[in-house]
Write an enzyme that holds these catalytic residues in place. Structure first.
Site, PDB file in Angstrom:
ATOM      1  N   GLY A  14     -54.997  14.494  11.852  1.00  0.00           N
ATOM      2  CA  GLY A  14     -56.014  15.207  11.071  1.00  0.00           C
ATOM      3  C   GLY A  14     -56.828  16.242  11.825  1.00  0.00           C
ATOM      4  O   GLY A  14     -57.949  16.552  11.421  1.00  0.00           O
ATOM      5  N   ARG A  94     -44.504  14.245   3.917  1.00  0.00           N
ATOM      6  CA  ARG A  94     -43.648  13.912   2.786  1.00  0.00           C
ATOM      7  C   ARG A  94     -43.107  15.198   2.196  1.00  0.00           C
ATOM      8  O   ARG A  94     -43.843  16.172   2.054  1.00  0.00           O
ATOM      9  CB  ARG A  94     -44.438  13.200   1.661  1.00  0.00           C
ATOM     10  CG  ARG A  94     -45.105  11.933   2.059  1.00  0.00           C
ATOM     11  CD  ARG A  94     -44.147  10.845   2.472  1.00  0.00           C
ATOM     12  NE  ARG A  94     -43.232  10.425   1.414  1.00  0.00           N
ATOM     13  CZ  ARG A  94     -42.160   9.665   1.636  1.00  0.00           C
ATOM     14  NH1 ARG A  94     -41.859   9.294   2.861  1.00  0.00           N
ATOM     15  NH2 ARG A  94     -41.380   9.289   0.646  1.00  0.00           N
ATOM     16  N   LEU A  96     -42.103  17.269  -0.961  1.00  0.00           N
ATOM     17  CA  LEU A  96     -42.591  17.229  -2.342  1.00  0.00           C
ATOM     18  C   LEU A  96     -41.511  17.770  -3.278  1.00  0.00           C
ATOM     19  O   LEU A  96     -40.768  18.687  -2.926  1.00  0.00           O
ATOM     20  CB  LEU A  96     -43.867  18.072  -2.446  1.00  0.00           C
ATOM     21  CG  LEU A  96     -45.038  17.512  -1.616  1.00  0.00           C
ATOM     22  CD1 LEU A  96     -46.108  18.571  -1.394  1.00  0.00           C
ATOM     23  CD2 LEU A  96     -45.628  16.276  -2.293  1.00  0.00           C
ATOM     24  N   ASN A 110     -49.585  25.372   3.415  1.00  0.00           N
ATOM     25  CA  ASN A 110     -49.122  24.471   4.477  1.00  0.00           C
ATOM     26  C   ASN A 110     -49.277  25.174   5.808  1.00  0.00           C
ATOM     27  O   ASN A 110     -49.209  26.402   5.881  1.00  0.00           O
ATOM     28  CB  ASN A 110     -47.645  24.112   4.267  1.00  0.00           C
ATOM     29  CG  ASN A 110     -47.131  23.163   5.336  1.00  0.00           C
ATOM     30  OD1 ASN A 110     -47.805  22.182   5.698  1.00  0.00           O
ATOM     31  ND2 ASN A 110     -45.955  23.434   5.868  1.00  0.00           N
ATOM     32  N   HIS A 112     -47.528  25.334   9.600  1.00  0.00           N
ATOM     33  CA  HIS A 112     -46.301  24.953  10.293  1.00  0.00           C
ATOM     34  C   HIS A 112     -46.394  25.421  11.746  1.00  0.00           C
ATOM     35  O   HIS A 112     -46.762  26.574  11.995  1.00  0.00           O
ATOM     36  CB  HIS A 112     -45.099  25.606   9.601  1.00  0.00           C
ATOM     37  CG  HIS A 112     -43.799  25.219  10.221  1.00  0.00           C
ATOM     38  ND1 HIS A 112     -43.246  23.968  10.046  1.00  0.00           N
ATOM     39  CD2 HIS A 112     -42.965  25.895  11.055  1.00  0.00           C
ATOM     40  CE1 HIS A 112     -42.113  23.902  10.729  1.00  0.00           C
ATOM     41  NE2 HIS A 112     -41.922  25.050  11.355  1.00  0.00           N
ATOM     42  N   ASP A 146     -38.333  25.217  -1.433  1.00  0.00           N
ATOM     43  CA  ASP A 146     -37.583  25.161  -0.165  1.00  0.00           C
ATOM     44  C   ASP A 146     -38.542  24.920   0.989  1.00  0.00           C
ATOM     45  O   ASP A 146     -39.539  25.634   1.114  1.00  0.00           O
ATOM     46  CB  ASP A 146     -36.860  26.493   0.086  1.00  0.00           C
ATOM     47  CG  ASP A 146     -35.524  26.526  -0.617  1.00  0.00           C
ATOM     48  OD1 ASP A 146     -35.104  25.469  -1.138  1.00  0.00           O
ATOM     49  OD2 ASP A 146     -34.920  27.612  -0.649  1.00  0.00           O
TER      50      ASP A 146
HETATM   51  C1  GRF Z   1     -49.699  20.313  13.184  1.00  0.00           C
HETATM   52  O1  GRF Z   1     -49.057  20.781  14.321  1.00  0.00           O
HETATM   53  C2  GRF Z   1     -49.226  21.033  11.955  1.00  0.00           C
HETATM   54  O2  GRF Z   1     -48.875  22.355  12.195  1.00  0.00           O
HETATM   55  C3  GRF Z   1     -48.000  20.242  11.575  1.00  0.00           C
HETATM   56  O3  GRF Z   1     -48.317  18.906  11.865  1.00  0.00           O
HETATM   57  C4  GRF Z   1     -49.321  18.856  12.869  1.00  0.00           C
HETATM   58  C5  GRF Z   1     -50.462  18.094  12.282  1.00  0.00           C
HETATM   59  O4  GRF Z   1     -51.488  17.882  13.225  1.00  0.00           O
HETATM   60  N1  GRF Z   1     -47.644  20.480  10.192  1.00  0.00           N
HETATM   61  P1  GRF Z   1     -52.926  17.392  12.723  1.00  0.00           P
HETATM   62  O5  GRF Z   1     -52.698  16.102  11.943  1.00  0.00           O
HETATM   63  O6  GRF Z   1     -53.496  18.479  11.888  1.00  0.00           O
HETATM   64  O7  GRF Z   1     -53.708  17.148  13.975  1.00  0.00           O
END
Ligand code: GRF
Length: 198
Positions: A14, A94, A96, A110, A112, A146
């Protein structure tokens, strides 16, 4: 103008969630973090959300077995209950279904840990090092059916250093994640506010 009600979906640590909560404390920020939802009851981020005074809920996917649709209906019910207008996925592990993704089209973001379209999927830092790229980074994008493929809202680059390990690279990328996610959410919340103004 009313601030947009945002839910952050998490599965673990988090830290991106915490950066969004922090950003939303600023008076003129156009979104408020109204809810944190975790699909795992033991996600560390739930405690952080509690300390920050943000309401949270658990929708435990294991209760639904392989029934993704039932899990998502339960998730949608919690979002409805809290009158959520925008979703930020932040380490939500997850996949979706198109039903859920299309329902939130243009309203679900999101983050990434790679410069999309490079390195979709998991283990991005290991794969970036193995590929020998000199630049890596993070992307905030809209979610489409996707995986890791929707329109890009924000990106930030970091250098890859000669002695990097996946861990040191992850740390450098995470620092820019924490900057671009709040910026991207600000932009989206503002554009939605403008679009619905009379
Ligand atoms: C982050 O690196 C995010 O980009 C990826 O998962 C990780 C989550 O980290 N999707 P956090 O739970 O926000 O610390």
């Amino acid at each position: 103008m009313a601030r947009k009600r945002v839910a952050i979906l998490i599965s673990g640590r988090g830290s991106n969630m915490a950066s969004l909560i922090e950003a939303a404390k600023v008076v003129d920020y156009p979104a408020e973090i109204a809810l944190v939802v975790s699909n795992r009851p033991d996600a560390a981020g739930l405690e952080l959300a509690g300390k920050a005074g943000v309401p949270s809920a658990v929708v435990d996917h294991t209760r639904f077995g392989k029934d993704r649709a039932a899990f998502e209906r339960a998730l949608q019910a919690v979002l409805d209950e809290h009158r959520i207008e925008l979703i930020c996925l932040a380490g939500f592990m997850r996949l979706l279904t198109p039903w859920f993704v299309e329902r939130w089209s243009g309203r679900m973001l999101n983050i990434h840990p790679a410069l999309l379209p490079a390195f979709k999927g998991l283990n991005t830092h290991e794969r970036a090092l193995a590929a020998g790229v000199k630049t890596h980074g993070a992307t905030v994008h809209f979610v489409v059916p996707d995986m890791d493929s929707g329109p890009i809202i924000a990106q930030a680059e970091v250098p890859v250093l000669a002695n990097d390990t996946p861990e040191t690279l992850a740390q450098r990328v995470l620092a820019v994640e924490h900057r671009i996610y709040p910026e991207a959410l600000r932009r989206v919340a503002e554009s939605i506010a403008t679009a619905s103004a009379p």
